[in-house]
Structures are given as structure tokens and as C-alpha cells.
Write a protein that holds these residues in place. Structure first.
Motif, PDB file in Angstrom:
ATOM      1  N   LEU A   1       0.866  -1.175   0.000  1.00 33.66           N
ATOM      2  CA  LEU A   1       0.000   0.000   0.000  1.00 33.66           C
ATOM      3  C   LEU A   1       0.906   1.229   0.000  1.00 33.66           C
ATOM      4  O   LEU A   1       1.862   1.291   0.775  1.00 33.66           O
ATOM      5  CB  LEU A   1      -0.916   0.024   1.228  1.00 33.66           C
ATOM      6  CG  LEU A   1      -1.900  -1.126   1.385  1.00 33.66           C
ATOM      7  CD1 LEU A   1      -2.665  -0.998   2.696  1.00 33.66           C
ATOM      8  CD2 LEU A   1      -2.873  -1.186   0.212  1.00 33.66           C
ATOM      9  N   LYS A   2       0.589   2.194  -0.859  1.00 33.23           N
ATOM     10  CA  LYS A   2       1.475   3.337  -1.022  1.00 33.23           C
ATOM     11  C   LYS A   2       0.709   4.648  -0.910  1.00 33.23           C
ATOM     12  O   LYS A   2      -0.285   4.863  -1.616  1.00 33.23           O
ATOM     13  CB  LYS A   2       2.184   3.268  -2.373  1.00 33.23           C
ATOM     14  CG  LYS A   2       3.087   2.041  -2.513  1.00 33.23           C
ATOM     15  CD  LYS A   2       3.795   2.017  -3.849  1.00 33.23           C
ATOM     16  CE  LYS A   2       4.697   0.798  -3.971  1.00 33.23           C
ATOM     17  NZ  LYS A   2       5.409   0.748  -5.263  1.00 33.23           N
ATOM     18  N   PRO A   3       1.168   5.549  -0.038  1.00 26.79           N
ATOM     19  CA  PRO A   3       0.521   6.860   0.060  1.00 26.79           C
ATOM     20  C   PRO A   3       0.723   7.668  -1.205  1.00 26.79           C
ATOM     21  O   PRO A   3       1.740   7.523  -1.896  1.00 26.79           O
ATOM     22  CB  PRO A   3       1.216   7.513   1.256  1.00 26.79           C
ATOM     23  CG  PRO A   3       2.555   6.846   1.309  1.00 26.79           C
ATOM     24  CD  PRO A   3       2.325   5.432   0.862  1.00 26.79           C
ATOM     25  N   VAL A   4      -0.247   8.522  -1.499  1.00 23.80           N
ATOM     26  CA  VAL A   4      -0.149   9.420  -2.646  1.00 23.80           C
ATOM     27  C   VAL A   4      -0.266  10.847  -2.117  1.00 23.80           C
ATOM     28  O   VAL A   4      -1.264  11.196  -1.482  1.00 23.80           O
ATOM     29  CB  VAL A   4      -1.260   9.138  -3.678  1.00 23.80           C
ATOM     30  CG1 VAL A   4      -1.210  10.156  -4.814  1.00 23.80           C
ATOM     31  CG2 VAL A   4      -1.126   7.710  -4.229  1.00 23.80           C
ATOM     32  N   VAL A   5       0.734  11.654  -2.378  1.00 24.93           N
ATOM     33  CA  VAL A   5       0.769  13.032  -1.888  1.00 24.93           C
ATOM     34  C   VAL A   5       0.502  13.982  -3.044  1.00 24.93           C
ATOM     35  O   VAL A   5       1.169  13.919  -4.079  1.00 24.93           O
ATOM     36  CB  VAL A   5       2.119  13.352  -1.223  1.00 24.93           C
ATOM     37  CG1 VAL A   5       2.192  14.830  -0.816  1.00 24.93           C
ATOM     38  CG2 VAL A   5       2.338  12.449  -0.006  1.00 24.93           C
ATOM     39  N   ASP A   6      -0.479  14.845  -2.856  1.00 24.32           N
ATOM     40  CA  ASP A   6      -0.816  15.835  -3.878  1.00 24.32           C
ATOM     41  C   ASP A   6       0.126  17.031  -3.824  1.00 24.32           C
ATOM     42  O   ASP A   6       0.675  17.458  -4.837  1.00 24.32           O
ATOM     43  CB  ASP A   6      -2.265  16.296  -3.675  1.00 24.32           C
ATOM     44  CG  ASP A   6      -2.650  17.431  -4.590  1.00 24.32           C
ATOM     45  OD1 ASP A   6      -2.927  17.159  -5.773  1.00 24.32           O
ATOM     46  OD2 ASP A   6      -2.676  18.595  -4.135  1.00 24.32           O
ATOM     47  N   ARG A   7       0.330  17.563  -2.608  1.00 25.29           N
ATOM     48  CA  ARG A   7       1.119  18.790  -2.471  1.00 25.29           C
ATOM     49  C   ARG A   7       1.520  18.978  -1.018  1.00 25.29           C
ATOM     50  O   ARG A   7       0.816  18.539  -0.102  1.00 25.29           O
ATOM     51  CB  ARG A   7       0.288  19.992  -2.941  1.00 25.29           C
ATOM     52  CG  ARG A   7       1.054  21.305  -2.992  1.00 25.29           C
ATOM     53  CD  ARG A   7       0.226  22.400  -3.643  1.00 25.29           C
ATOM     54  NE  ARG A   7       0.900  23.677  -3.540  1.00 25.29           N
ATOM     55  CZ  ARG A   7       0.385  24.833  -3.963  1.00 25.29           C
ATOM     56  NH1 ARG A   7      -0.820  24.852  -4.524  1.00 25.29           N
ATOM     57  NH2 ARG A   7       1.046  25.970  -3.846  1.00 25.29           N
ATOM     58  N   THR A   8       2.657  19.610  -0.799  1.00 20.95           N
ATOM     59  CA  THR A   8       3.086  19.943   0.558  1.00 20.95           C
ATOM     60  C   THR A   8       3.116  21.453   0.744  1.00 20.95           C
ATOM     61  O   THR A   8       3.295  22.208  -0.220  1.00 20.95           O
ATOM     62  CB  THR A   8       4.489  19.373   0.867  1.00 20.95           C
ATOM     63  OG1 THR A   8       5.450  19.985   0.003  1.00 20.95           O
ATOM     64  CG2 THR A   8       4.517  17.857   0.683  1.00 20.95           C
ATOM     65  N   PHE A   9       2.958  21.883   2.005  1.00 20.29           N
ATOM     66  CA  PHE A   9       3.035  23.288   2.388  1.00 20.29           C
ATOM     67  C   PHE A   9       3.868  23.381   3.663  1.00 20.29           C
ATOM     68  O   PHE A   9       3.818  22.477   4.505  1.00 20.29           O
ATOM     69  CB  PHE A   9       1.648  23.878   2.682  1.00 20.29           C
ATOM     70  CG  PHE A   9       0.746  24.032   1.496  1.00 20.29           C
ATOM     71  CD1 PHE A   9       0.619  25.248   0.846  1.00 20.29           C
ATOM     72  CD2 PHE A   9       0.000  22.949   1.040  1.00 20.29           C
ATOM     73  CE1 PHE A   9      -0.230  25.394  -0.244  1.00 20.29           C
ATOM     74  CE2 PHE A   9      -0.852  23.087  -0.047  1.00 20.29           C
ATOM     75  CZ  PHE A   9      -0.965  24.303  -0.689  1.00 20.29           C
ATOM     76  N   PRO A  10       4.617  24.471   3.859  1.00 19.40           N
ATOM     77  CA  PRO A  10       5.270  24.674   5.154  1.00 19.40           C
ATOM     78  C   PRO A  10       4.223  24.997   6.218  1.00 19.40           C
ATOM     79  O   PRO A  10       3.123  25.473   5.908  1.00 19.40           O
ATOM     80  CB  PRO A  10       6.200  25.855   4.902  1.00 19.40           C
ATOM     81  CG  PRO A  10       5.599  26.586   3.747  1.00 19.40           C
ATOM     82  CD  PRO A  10       4.936  25.551   2.894  1.00 19.40           C
TER      83      PRO A  10
ATOM     84  N   GLN B   1      -7.519  18.391  -5.268  1.00 22.49           N
ATOM     85  CA  GLN B   1      -6.349  17.558  -5.040  1.00 22.49           C
ATOM     86  C   GLN B   1      -6.598  16.103  -5.446  1.00 22.49           C
ATOM     87  O   GLN B   1      -7.733  15.636  -5.504  1.00 22.49           O
ATOM     88  CB  GLN B   1      -5.942  17.624  -3.557  1.00 22.49           C
ATOM     89  CG  GLN B   1      -6.600  16.624  -2.625  1.00 22.49           C
ATOM     90  CD  GLN B   1      -8.045  16.932  -2.309  1.00 22.49           C
ATOM     91  OE1 GLN B   1      -8.584  17.979  -2.663  1.00 22.49           O
ATOM     92  NE2 GLN B   1      -8.717  16.013  -1.624  1.00 22.49           N
ATOM     93  N   PHE B   2      -5.481  15.407  -5.699  1.00 22.39           N
ATOM     94  CA  PHE B   2      -5.514  13.957  -5.862  1.00 22.39           C
ATOM     95  C   PHE B   2      -4.545  13.396  -4.839  1.00 22.39           C
ATOM     96  O   PHE B   2      -3.328  13.537  -4.985  1.00 22.39           O
ATOM     97  CB  PHE B   2      -5.113  13.526  -7.277  1.00 22.39           C
ATOM     98  CG  PHE B   2      -5.285  12.044  -7.518  1.00 22.39           C
ATOM     99  CD1 PHE B   2      -6.477  11.545  -8.002  1.00 22.39           C
ATOM    100  CD2 PHE B   2      -4.254  11.151  -7.236  1.00 22.39           C
ATOM    101  CE1 PHE B   2      -6.654  10.191  -8.211  1.00 22.39           C
ATOM    102  CE2 PHE B   2      -4.412   9.799  -7.447  1.00 22.39           C
ATOM    103  CZ  PHE B   2      -5.620   9.306  -7.930  1.00 22.39           C
ATOM    104  N   GLY B   3      -5.048  12.779  -3.806  1.00 19.53           N
ATOM    105  CA  GLY B   3      -4.208  12.302  -2.714  1.00 19.53           C
ATOM    106  C   GLY B   3      -4.179  13.291  -1.571  1.00 19.53           C
ATOM    107  O   GLY B   3      -5.061  14.118  -1.403  1.00 19.53           O
ATOM    108  N   LYS B   4      -3.112  13.231  -0.782  1.00 20.32           N
ATOM    109  CA  LYS B   4      -3.045  13.971   0.467  1.00 20.32           C
ATOM    110  C   LYS B   4      -2.333  15.317   0.354  1.00 20.32           C
ATOM    111  O   LYS B   4      -1.386  15.483  -0.431  1.00 20.32           O
ATOM    112  CB  LYS B   4      -2.286  13.140   1.518  1.00 20.32           C
ATOM    113  CG  LYS B   4      -2.968  11.811   1.830  1.00 20.32           C
ATOM    114  CD  LYS B   4      -4.276  11.997   2.552  1.00 20.32           C
ATOM    115  CE  LYS B   4      -4.059  12.511   3.953  1.00 20.32           C
ATOM    116  NZ  LYS B   4      -5.348  12.634   4.683  1.00 20.32           N
ATOM    117  N   VAL B   5      -2.797  16.257   1.152  1.00 18.20           N
ATOM    118  CA  VAL B   5      -2.145  17.550   1.328  1.00 18.20           C
ATOM    119  C   VAL B   5      -1.411  17.484   2.678  1.00 18.20           C
ATOM    120  O   VAL B   5      -2.012  17.125   3.691  1.00 18.20           O
ATOM    121  CB  VAL B   5      -3.165  18.696   1.323  1.00 18.20           C
ATOM    122  CG1 VAL B   5      -2.463  20.036   1.565  1.00 18.20           C
ATOM    123  CG2 VAL B   5      -3.939  18.716   0.009  1.00 18.20           C
TER     124      VAL B   5
END
Length: 343
Positions: free
Chosen positions: A310-319, A335-339
């Protein structure tokens, strides 16, 4: 420590960077240096005033990953420097529900950064029970680790525990771009099931197929039930994974075969839903509600993540300092996946 606090219930403008006292780990706890914290729609609902037994000022954030920097009295099984994610649920561990493995049914159940007044991970430090730590495999980033717990646990609880999905069955997953839906597609594939996804975005459908979905429905404009009927040669879906609410849930029920089951965990498109009860009783359908899952289930999920199944999917990161922007990005539902916040 530096943190982002919710000053009062309302919009993203209520989130403010602040300096708070460092927490101290209690008995059986560790102090975690937070490196990443993923956002969930639950954060938006609590921020807007969802009854969750919290009082502002409050630190949101359910999904945390970081490094252990100190051990509290009696904390065992972990060393300073360990890289871990955190199981977000909290229960008493003593009541009948807890002993039966039904943690979310505990009267004292809470989720860090959301329910029950337990401060969350929009901060540099967090005290957590040592037994709730999830050791990160070598090579996994803090961002990816934070993108797992709440959504993958909820999806596992819905697909495996409640829907009891079997090999060869067909699962319809609505709202294909959400983090919980991304998790559901992968978990259903590990069950040996066929997966149909729906979304208003053709791009999200394509990305869901790349994750393992067998077919996609552009809904709307496509009719959900009729398209499922066509894609399954008239058999319809065995189960529905639903988290959108609003007008979608009523349409999804029509896509179920007799004695099919629908599991729901959210209402991002609206809390009110109109359901044609004739489909429910004439087809003997089951509608099941889900709220995250147990620590036992979390450990099963984490083992599959550690194995790479199982693999996480990250859409975007922010500080951390741009938490308001992160909330706005998630609320836009593009978004597609996690913020994820990087702390």
C-alpha cells in the motif's frame, strides 16, 4: 514550540502561527519532534465548528510523523531517535467496546487534533502514547508516513471490516481524488476485487486507473447507476465506498446489486442526502457508517505499507507557516491524494 492554532471556529483566517509551551510526555508516552502532518477534511469540519468536544484555541492535525526526542516514565519498546508515524485514535482501552476491538465505539473515543480535546500535529512537538507509534521503514519520508494513518485506516475499516469485500467482487468508489478513496482503490485490489471509480474530473479518473482501478465513470455527466450496470454486464456493484454525501449517495445506492452494502464515512458535498427507500428495502441493501478504525486494524494497515503493498499518494506539501493556504487548497477539492504540512 511553534504551532498553528485555531483561534475560533470559522474560516481559514482563524488559523494563526503562535508560540506555545513545549508539551511533556506523561506515563507511557514519548515526545515526538513533528516533521510532517497531513490534512484531512475532518480538519476543515472541526475548524468550521463541527461538534467535536474541543475549545479554541486548539491545535488541529490528525496525521503525524516525526522523530522520538524524549521518553516519558514507563515508555518502552521505542528509543530516542526512532522515526515513527502515529495512530491518531484514542480510547480508554478498558470498556467492552475496546476489549472487543471496537475502539471508535468507546465512550471516551477521540482523535488527536479533532475529537475529544486532544491537541494535534500542527506543531513542532507532540506527546503521544508509545503503543500508538508506527515504526517507519527505511527510505520512507516523513511526508509519505504522515499521508497514511487516518485515510488508510478508515478505508481499511470500510472495505475489509465493514464491507467484507471478497475476491472477485466489484467495489464502486466515489470521489476518486480524495485521500481516503486513493487508499480504498489500493486496499480493494489487495482483496482481489474489481474496482470502479467515479469522479467529476477526467484527470482524476485517469490517475485512479493508474493506481489499479479497472474502470472510471465521469459522474456527472454520466449516469452512475446505468454506467455501473453496463460495466458489470447488468450485475451491478457488490459494495460501494462512499464519502461524498449530498446527492451522490442516493445515486450510488441504485448501483448496488440485491443484498449489496454501502459504507460511508463522510459528507464533503453536503450532510443532507435524499435516498429512495424503495431501493433499500426491495434490494435488501445495507447502509453502514464508519469512523476511522481500531489500533489493531491500524497495525495491519501499517504492515502492508511497510511491505510496499500500500502506497501513500501526496498531492502537495506546504510549510507549517502556510497552513491557511493548505486549508484553502484542500477545501477547493482539486487535489488527488493527500495535502501535507512540513514542520
Amino acid at each position: 514550540m511553534r504551532a498553528v492554532i485555531l483561534k475560533a471556529f470559522g474560516g481559514a483566517e482563524q488559523l494563526q502561527v503562535a508560540t506555545l509551551p513545549d508539551p511533556s510526555p506523561g506515563p507511557g508516552e514519548v515526545l515526538l519532534r513533528v516533521r510532517a502532518c497531513a490534512l484531512n477534511h475532518l480538519d476543515l469540519w472541526v475548524r468550521d465548528g463541527l461538534p467535536a468536544k474541543i475549545t479554541p484555541p486548539f491545535v488541529l492535525g490528525c496525521d503525524v510523523a516525526g522523530e522520538v526526542v524524549a521518553l516519558g516514565p514507563g515508555a518502552t519498546g521505542v528509543a530516542v531517535g526512532a522515526r515513527c508515524a502515529v495512530h491518531p485514535g484514542r480510547s480508554c482501552g478498558r470498556c467492552d467496546a475496546c476489549r472487543d476491538g471496537r475502539d471508535p465505539d468507546c465512550r471516551d473515543y477521540g482523535i488527536i487534533g479533532a475529537y475529544g480535546g486532544r491537541q494535534g500535529g500542527y506543531a513542532e512537538l507532540l506527546a503521544v502514547p508509545a503503543e500508538h507509534l508506527l515504526p517507519m521503514p527505511d527510505g520512507m519520508s516523513f511526508v509519505d508516513a504522515a499521508a497514511v494513518p487516518l485515510t488508510f485506516l478508515t478505508a481499511w475499516h470500510m472495505v475489509v471490516t465493514l464491507a467484507a469485500l471478497k475476491p472477485g467482487e466489484t467495489l464502486l468508489v466515489t470521489g476518486a481524488g480524495a485521500g481516503v478513496a486513493v487508499a480504498a482503490v489500493q486496499i480493494a485490489r489487495t482483496c482481489g476485487a474489481r474496482v470502479i471509480v467515479s469522479s467529476t474530473s477526467a484527470e482524476k479518473l485517469a490517475r485512479a486507473k493508474a493506481l489499479g482501478a479497472h474502470a472510471g465513470i465521469h459522474h456527472p455527466p454520466e449516469d452512475l447507476a446505468r454506467t455501473v450496470h453496463r460495466l458489470t454486464d447488468g450485475r451491478l456493484a457488490d459494495a460501494v465506498f462512499e464519502h461524498v454525501g449530498g446527492g451522490v449517495i442516493g445515486e450510488a445506492l441504485k448501483a448496488l446489486r440485491p443484498s449489496g452494502r454501502l459504507v460511508t464515512c463522510g459528507a464533503t458535498a453536503g450532510n443532507a442526502a435524499e435516498i429512495d427507500l424503495r431501493y433499500v428495502f426491495s434490494r435488501q441493501l445495507r447502509i453502514l457508517g464508519a469512523r476511522m478504525g481500531s489500533l489493531f486494524e491500524m497495525r495491519r494497515v501499517w504492515a502492508l505499507v511497510a511491505e510496499g503493498r500500500l502506497k501513500p499518494v501526496v498531492d502537495r506539501t506546504f510549510p507549517l507557516a502556510e497552513t491557511r493556504r493548505a486549508h484553502e487548497h484542500l477545501a477547493a477539492r482539486g487535489q488527488f491524494g493527500k495535502v501535507v504540512l512540513e514542520v
